[in-house]
Design a protein around this motif. Structure first.
Motif, mmCIF file in Angstrom:
data_model
loop_
_atom_site.group_PDB
_atom_site.id
_atom_site.type_symbol
_atom_site.label_atom_id
_atom_site.label_comp_id
_atom_site.label_asym_id
_atom_site.label_seq_id
_atom_site.Cartn_x
_atom_site.Cartn_y
_atom_site.Cartn_z
ATOM 1 N N THR A 1 30.952 -12.346 11.968
ATOM 2 C CA THR A 1 31.653 -11.369 12.808
ATOM 3 C C THR A 1 32.881 -10.820 12.087
ATOM 4 N N ALA A 2 33.612 -11.718 11.430
ATOM 5 C CA ALA A 2 34.805 -11.279 10.692
ATOM 6 C C ALA A 2 34.401 -10.411 9.492
ATOM 7 N N ILE A 3 33.354 -10.807 8.787
ATOM 8 C CA ILE A 3 32.936 -10.032 7.611
ATOM 9 C C ILE A 3 32.471 -8.630 8.028
ATOM 10 N N ASP A 4 31.756 -8.533 9.128
ATOM 11 C CA ASP A 4 31.342 -7.196 9.595
ATOM 12 C C ASP A 4 32.553 -6.295 9.824
ATOM 13 N N GLU B 1 36.757 5.253 10.180
ATOM 14 C CA GLU B 1 36.587 6.235 9.099
ATOM 15 C C GLU B 1 37.490 7.449 9.283
ATOM 16 N N ASP B 2 37.812 7.769 10.530
ATOM 17 C CA ASP B 2 38.688 8.919 10.803
ATOM 18 C C ASP B 2 40.128 8.506 11.070
ATOM 19 N N HIS B 3 40.407 7.208 10.994
ATOM 20 C CA HIS B 3 41.751 6.730 11.344
ATOM 21 C C HIS B 3 42.313 5.795 10.276
ATOM 22 N N ASP B 4 42.099 6.169 9.037
ATOM 23 C CA ASP B 4 42.708 5.466 7.904
ATOM 24 C C ASP B 4 42.476 3.954 7.947
ATOM 25 N N GLY B 5 41.251 3.565 8.300
ATOM 26 C CA GLY B 5 40.914 2.141 8.286
ATOM 27 C C GLY B 5 41.421 1.345 9.472
ATOM 28 N N VAL B 6 41.947 2.036 10.482
ATOM 29 C CA VAL B 6 42.391 1.325 11.687
ATOM 30 C C VAL B 6 41.196 1.188 12.623
ATOM 31 N N CYS B 7 40.950 -0.038 13.088
ATOM 32 C CA CYS B 7 39.793 -0.311 13.952
ATOM 33 C C CYS B 7 40.133 -0.018 15.411
ATOM 34 N N MET C 1 41.759 -9.227 14.133
ATOM 35 C CA MET C 1 41.220 -8.904 12.811
ATOM 36 C C MET C 1 42.192 -8.066 11.986
ATOM 37 N N ALA C 2 43.077 -7.336 12.667
ATOM 38 C CA ALA C 2 44.042 -6.516 11.931
ATOM 39 C C ALA C 2 44.920 -7.401 11.043
ATOM 40 N N LYS C 3 45.392 -8.520 11.599
ATOM 41 C CA LYS C 3 46.264 -9.388 10.784
ATOM 42 C C LYS C 3 45.463 -10.114 9.706
#
Ligand SMILES: Cc1cc2nc3c(=O)[nH]c(=O)nc-3n(C[C@H](O)[C@H](O)[C@H](O)COP(=O)(O)O)c2cc1C
Length: 179
Positions: A96-99, A54-60, A66-68
């Motif tokens: 897990t992927a949907i979460d 939420e604080d990093h522009d959608g970066v987990c 999962m990023a790709k």
């Protein structure tokens, strides 16, 4: 149309894979482009609920595959959820992927993508699919996905059980009929 398949089955030659092969054949014949992710073979960890995204522009904070997957989904128009029914719901691999969609929730909802559900299950009683279907429908509503079809292949415990059923042709027709 660009299609992303999320395959939640751990079996490379299982029922989901056979159904997906038929679906893919139909979709390719209709001119669609498909990217398939076999989630069980990927490095995808559960959401940690740390809200870093939420604080990093959608970066987990999880630097895994999962990023790709998300990048590919955000570049597509249709999402296929494929899962064997496990304990009346989807497999852990798919859940897990949907979460992990959480990091891209806003972007996903804004896209108004299309979606399809493909789910084999050993049981023959349609009542057992209520939970999986309700879950899928709720996800569609929340993510503003337009459902293009659900293929519940009941009575399928092993991939060979698909022989002689209408399910492979139904999967092919589902892919071929996408617009
Ligand atoms: C852990 C586990 C849980 C399962 N739970 C159910 C279930 O609740 N209902 C059902 O009808 N089949 C259930 N099955 C059977 C699978 O849904 C069925 O074998 C399916 O065809 C497997 O698909 P796959 O080959 O693509 O993995 C379960 C199988 C496993 C391994």
């Amino acid at each position: 149309m660009k299609i992303v398949i999320l395959n939640g089955s751990p079996r490379p030659r299982g029922s989901s894979s056979r159904l997906l092969a038929a679906f893919t054949e139909g979709a390719q014949a209709a001119g669609h482009g498909l990217t398939r992710f076999d989630l069980d073979r990927m490095n995808i960890h559960p959401c940690r609920a740390c809200y870093y995204c939420e604080d990093h522009d959608g970066v987990c904070i999880r630097r895994d595959d999962m990023a790709k997957v998300l990048k590919s989904i955000l570049d597509a128009e249709l999402l296929v959820f494929a899962t064997p029914m496990y304990y009346f719901g989807m497999s852990a691999q798919l859940k897990t992927a949907i979460d992990r969609f959480f990091a891209a929730d806003g972007k996903l909802r804004a896209k108004r993508m299309k979606s399809v559900l493909i789910a084999p299950a050993a049981d023959t009683d349609p009542a057992v699919s209520r939970g999986l279907l309700a879950h899928y429908e709720q996800i569609c509503q929340y993510l503003r996905l337009q459902d293009q079809g659900r293929l519940l292949a009941l009575g399928i415990n092993e991939p060979e059980d698909l022989d002689g059923t209408e399910f492979l042709e139904a999967a092919r027709a589902l892919g071929a009929g996408l617009i």
